[in-house]
Design a protein around this motif. Structure first.
Motif, PDB file in Angstrom:
ATOM      1  N   SER A 168      34.512  80.265  87.785  1.00  0.00           N
ATOM      2  CA  SER A 168      35.661  80.374  86.876  1.00  0.00           C
ATOM      3  C   SER A 168      36.554  79.139  86.979  1.00  0.00           C
ATOM      4  O   SER A 168      37.089  78.674  85.978  1.00  0.00           O
ATOM      5  CB  SER A 168      36.467  81.642  87.144  1.00  0.00           C
ATOM      6  N   LYS A 169      36.698  78.605  88.173  1.00  0.00           N
ATOM      7  CA  LYS A 169      37.511  77.396  88.345  1.00  0.00           C
ATOM      8  C   LYS A 169      36.851  76.206  87.658  1.00  0.00           C
ATOM      9  O   LYS A 169      37.528  75.392  87.021  1.00  0.00           O
ATOM     10  CB  LYS A 169      37.739  77.128  89.832  1.00  0.00           C
ATOM     11  N   LEU A 170      35.531  76.084  87.759  1.00  0.00           N
ATOM     12  CA  LEU A 170      34.815  75.019  87.061  1.00  0.00           C
ATOM     13  C   LEU A 170      34.915  75.185  85.545  1.00  0.00           C
ATOM     14  O   LEU A 170      35.073  74.198  84.818  1.00  0.00           O
ATOM     15  CB  LEU A 170      33.347  74.983  87.500  1.00  0.00           C
ATOM     16  N   ASP A 171      34.829  76.430  85.071  1.00  0.00           N
ATOM     17  CA  ASP A 171      34.962  76.686  83.639  1.00  0.00           C
ATOM     18  C   ASP A 171      36.346  76.277  83.137  1.00  0.00           C
ATOM     19  O   ASP A 171      36.476  75.694  82.054  1.00  0.00           O
ATOM     20  CB  ASP A 171      34.703  78.164  83.323  1.00  0.00           C
ATOM     21  N   LYS A 172      37.381  76.581  83.901  1.00  0.00           N
ATOM     22  CA  LYS A 172      38.743  76.195  83.520  1.00  0.00           C
ATOM     23  C   LYS A 172      38.891  74.674  83.511  1.00  0.00           C
ATOM     24  O   LYS A 172      39.506  74.110  82.595  1.00  0.00           O
ATOM     25  CB  LYS A 172      39.765  76.816  84.480  1.00  0.00           C
ATOM     26  N   LEU A 173      38.326  74.019  84.508  1.00  0.00           N
ATOM     27  CA  LEU A 173      38.373  72.559  84.572  1.00  0.00           C
ATOM     28  C   LEU A 173      37.639  71.946  83.385  1.00  0.00           C
ATOM     29  O   LEU A 173      38.130  71.008  82.751  1.00  0.00           O
ATOM     30  CB  LEU A 173      37.774  72.070  85.897  1.00  0.00           C
ATOM     31  N   ARG A 174      36.485  72.495  83.055  1.00  0.00           N
ATOM     32  CA  ARG A 174      35.704  72.022  81.914  1.00  0.00           C
ATOM     33  C   ARG A 174      36.500  72.171  80.620  1.00  0.00           C
ATOM     34  O   ARG A 174      36.529  71.276  79.775  1.00  0.00           O
ATOM     35  CB  ARG A 174      34.382  72.781  81.802  1.00  0.00           C
ATOM     36  N   ALA A 175      37.196  73.292  80.474  1.00  0.00           N
ATOM     37  CA  ALA A 175      38.001  73.534  79.271  1.00  0.00           C
ATOM     38  C   ALA A 175      39.161  72.529  79.195  1.00  0.00           C
ATOM     39  O   ALA A 175      39.465  72.023  78.108  1.00  0.00           O
ATOM     40  CB  ALA A 175      38.533  74.961  79.270  1.00  0.00           C
ATOM     41  N   GLN A 176      39.776  72.228  80.321  1.00  0.00           N
ATOM     42  CA  GLN A 176      40.875  71.248  80.350  1.00  0.00           C
ATOM     43  C   GLN A 176      40.370  69.864  79.952  1.00  0.00           C
ATOM     44  O   GLN A 176      41.011  69.151  79.175  1.00  0.00           O
ATOM     45  CB  GLN A 176      41.517  71.198  81.729  1.00  0.00           C
TER      46      GLN A 176
END
Length: 182
Positions: A168-176
């Motif tokens: 989930s943290k990687l997904d949030k970073l990817r979205a940013q």
């Protein structure tokens, strides 16, 4: 608005159990019966008990033959009642509603912890103790593993999910990053 079928039956059984001081045993029996009867191995029996083509007397005789003397009379009577009324297919929902009422009265919080690898016994005990301290309830912890979360933990209880997984943290970073680039 009319109460749901499962709420009507679970509430009636719950109140009766409290009156007769047999909540714990009936809760345990109902859970085991629901799991047993609606398992893949016994789905034909659940269909038999749910069928409108089978007489109420045949359903009652069958339940008595299978469960008579093995469960409390109250649980057996309840099973016969919902079979006679053509509501046996609702048993999983009735049990789910009954379990929620039981957990609320007994101050129990059911939590599912999802991790990438199984937790050690020590870590599991620490997590349970922390959750009990924070919630003020007795925690029933169910552990599951899901390698796709990569690491961290996802906690689920009631309608709440706390996702502290690496994925989930990687997904949030990817979205940013996508927002900055786009």
């Amino acid at each position: 608005m009319a109460d749901s079928i499962q709420n009507v039956y679970s509430t009636a059984l719950f109140e009766l159990c409290n009156e007769q001081d047999c909540l714990g045993p009936v809760f345990d029996e109902l859970g085991e019966i629901e799991k047993l009867v609606f398992s893949d191995e016994n789905k034909e029996y659940a269909q038999f008990l749910s069928s409108p083509l089978i007489s109420a007397e045949d359903k009652t005789r069958s339940l008595d033959a299978v469960f008579g003397g093995k469960i409390s009379p109250l649980t057996l009577d309840f099973m016969c009642l919902i079979a006679e009324k053509g509501r046996f297919s609702y048993l999983p929902l009735v049990y789910e509603d009954f379990r929620a009422k039981y957990n609320e009265q007994m101050n129990i919080l059911e939590v599912t912890a999802v991790t990438a690898q199984p937790m050690s016994a020590g870590l599991s005990a620490k997590l349970k103790a922390k959750l009990e301290k924070v919630s003020g309830k007795t925690v029933v912890l169910t552990e599951k593993t899901d390698k796709s979360i990569l690491g961290g933990i996802v906690l689920k209880y009631g309608n709440t999910e706390i996702n502290s997984s690496v994925k989930s943290k990687l997904d949030k970073l990817r979205a940013q990053i996508d927002n900055v680039i786009a």
